[in-house]
Design an enzyme around this catalytic site. Sequence first.
Site, short mmCIF file in Angstrom:
data_model
loop_
_atom_site.label_atom_id
_atom_site.label_comp_id
_atom_site.label_asym_id
_atom_site.label_seq_id
_atom_site.Cartn_x
_atom_site.Cartn_y
_atom_site.Cartn_z
CB CYS A 260 45.58 37.20 36.98
SG CYS A 260 45.85 38.97 35.96
CD GLU B 272 39.67 37.90 30.82
OE1 GLU B 272 40.80 37.66 30.88
OE2 GLU B 272 39.58 37.83 29.63
P1 NAD Z 1 38.25 34.83 43.60
O1 NAD Z 1 37.56 33.74 42.45
O2 NAD Z 1 37.72 35.05 44.52
O3 NAD Z 1 36.62 36.45 43.23
C1 NAD Z 1 35.81 36.15 42.47
C2 NAD Z 1 34.89 37.12 42.41
O4 NAD Z 1 33.75 36.03 42.32
C3 NAD Z 1 34.40 38.03 43.85
O5 NAD Z 1 33.15 39.16 43.17
C4 NAD Z 1 33.96 37.09 44.82
O6 NAD Z 1 33.03 37.97 45.96
C5 NAD Z 1 33.38 36.23 44.00
N1 NAD Z 1 33.24 34.65 44.13
C6 NAD Z 1 33.90 34.10 45.22
N2 NAD Z 1 33.64 33.05 45.31
C7 NAD Z 1 32.02 32.92 44.86
C8 NAD Z 1 31.09 31.94 44.53
N3 NAD Z 1 31.91 30.63 44.47
N4 NAD Z 1 30.22 32.19 43.87
C9 NAD Z 1 30.10 33.24 43.40
N5 NAD Z 1 31.44 33.95 43.14
C10 NAD Z 1 31.83 33.81 44.00
O7 NAD Z 1 39.29 35.34 42.45
P2 NAD Z 1 40.19 36.64 43.61
O8 NAD Z 1 41.02 36.21 45.25
O9 NAD Z 1 39.11 37.97 44.39
O10 NAD Z 1 40.44 37.16 42.72
C11 NAD Z 1 42.43 36.14 42.26
C12 NAD Z 1 42.54 35.42 41.67
O11 NAD Z 1 41.36 35.72 40.98
C13 NAD Z 1 43.44 34.86 40.91
O12 NAD Z 1 43.04 33.56 40.65
C14 NAD Z 1 43.57 35.62 39.96
O13 NAD Z 1 44.70 34.94 39.27
C15 NAD Z 1 42.60 35.78 39.02
N6 NAD Z 1 42.49 37.14 38.84
C16 NAD Z 1 41.96 37.02 36.87
C17 NAD Z 1 42.53 37.74 36.50
C18 NAD Z 1 43.07 37.91 34.50
O14 NAD Z 1 41.74 39.08 33.70
N7 NAD Z 1 42.44 35.96 34.04
C19 NAD Z 1 42.66 38.92 37.37
C20 NAD Z 1 42.61 39.65 38.28
C21 NAD Z 1 42.44 37.99 38.99
#
Ligand code: NAD
Length: 469
Positions: free
Chosen positions: A249, A215
């Site tokens: 998002c 997602e």
């Molecule tokens: P992110 O991708 O930075 O982090 C999400 C999760 O992944 C966190 O738990 C984080 O600890 C983990 N993570 C971060 N880097 C990682 C790595 N290198 N390897 C493994 N895990 C890792 O996202 P965010 O900043 O928490 O959220 C924002 C993003 O999420 C935006 O792009 C937004 O559009 C998207 N989002 C999508 C939805 C949806 O339902 N489609 C909902 C909310 C947010």
Amino acid sequence: MKDTANRFSDVFNKQKANQFNIGNTTYKQRIKKLNALKKAIEVTYKDKIRLALHADFKKPFAETDLTEIYPVLGEIKFAKSNLKSWMKRQKVDTPMALIGSSSWYVYEPKGVCLLISPWNFPLNLTFGPLVSAISAGNSVIIKPSEMTPHISAVMAEIVATLFNENEIALVEGEVDVSTELLKLPFNHIFFTGSPQVGKIVMKSASSHLSSVTLELGGKSPTIIDETANLKTAAKRIAWGKFVNSGQTCIAPDYILIQESVKDNFVAELREQLKSFFTEDTSASDSLCRIVNVKHFKRLEAHLENARSNNATFEIGGQIASEDNFIAPTIISNLPEDASLLQDEIFGPILPIKTYTILDEAIDYINAKEKPLALYIYSKSKKNINHAIKNTRAGSTAINNNVLQYSNHNLPFGGSNNSGIGKAHGVFGFQEFSNMRSVLKQHTKGSIELLFPPYTSFKQKIIDVTLKWF
Ligand code: NAD
């Protein structure tokens, strides 16, 4: 890290050993678990949840109720009403050639699942998919975001109180924790976050061929044509963009507006923002803050980039670094290479671009990655249909925004760069399930007449079969 890795594989192995106990639970046993989660969120932990999200980024209580608690309760309610039918074997027709047999498929649990969630709606985007995972009979290891530590601690307490770790466990921690967890051979990984990290998750998943739900995010456009009701559009966009301070998002990321109505729309938006948040938006209790300094600085850099490009600040632009505050801001006249038109904004800044004819807006959208959401405000059926038919997106709302997320009868998710797979309702249940096909032979089947040796007589029957069955 070795200790941590051992601890994770220990929990993983316990869940694996227990997977048939969890997977073979009845409809009633699964509902019991959902009811326990419901009570924890709705009653026991409600105040703690509100306080934790306020401590994390000053999220107003009303917004927590509406955008964190209510969607999870809705997901539970929907699952409770439908789970019995989702769990039933699904009978399918049997073709003539297979006479003597019957066929069906069942949704069997995938097994041991990993759920990695983001910070922006941390409760909703952790417990929402958890409802689907529990409904489908899986065990789960959850890794919430490190950026909202207060709510992560409350969720850890809820999970530890309600579940044994051989069924559901929550581990807190930063990227290194995710990295370690991603080495394990999960049966399914449900990830919500950025497209960049989504690619890392998918790469790790490939080493075990774990299935994935991704997602993700991206730039969600909003088209406003010359026929749109501008007052209504301004009101809905002022809410959809600035709820959670734009850290959503599916918030409108940028606006494409027909040039003749741009000034009137901006005037309506100015009035609307004043009525939502007063003249001094920093004093409003109805706006949460940017989640942390890193994201505040990221957004501040967008504003600086816009200023250095001599863009027009139509509304807002004020910041307060001591409080991670950024005012609702509307910017126009940006050059195409401005960072606000290139990166996902994920904050309370809304760029506006004008177009002359609708196809210009459509071409602009199609030159970018497929968005998670696309919105159109218009009274023209022709324009609405034209825009939908000639673009691709995870979801669309017509004359509204964000609310498509709240209908559990609709699949929620992106397409390619904005996501793979769907969440919510039956779609979430299916995502955490394997559709297992079953064919049962009751009597001697006609195909047996065609088993070897392939005599000329059998060849004749095969010819008839190819032609008629
Ligand atoms: P992110 O991708 O930075 O982090 C999400 C999760 O992944 C966190 O738990 C984080 O600890 C983990 N993570 C971060 N880097 C990682 C790595 N290198 N390897 C493994 N895990 C890792 O996202 P965010 O900043 O928490 O959220 C924002 C993003 O999420 C935006 O792009 C937004 O559009 C998207 N989002 C999508 C939805 C949806 O339902 N489609 C909902 C909310 C947010």
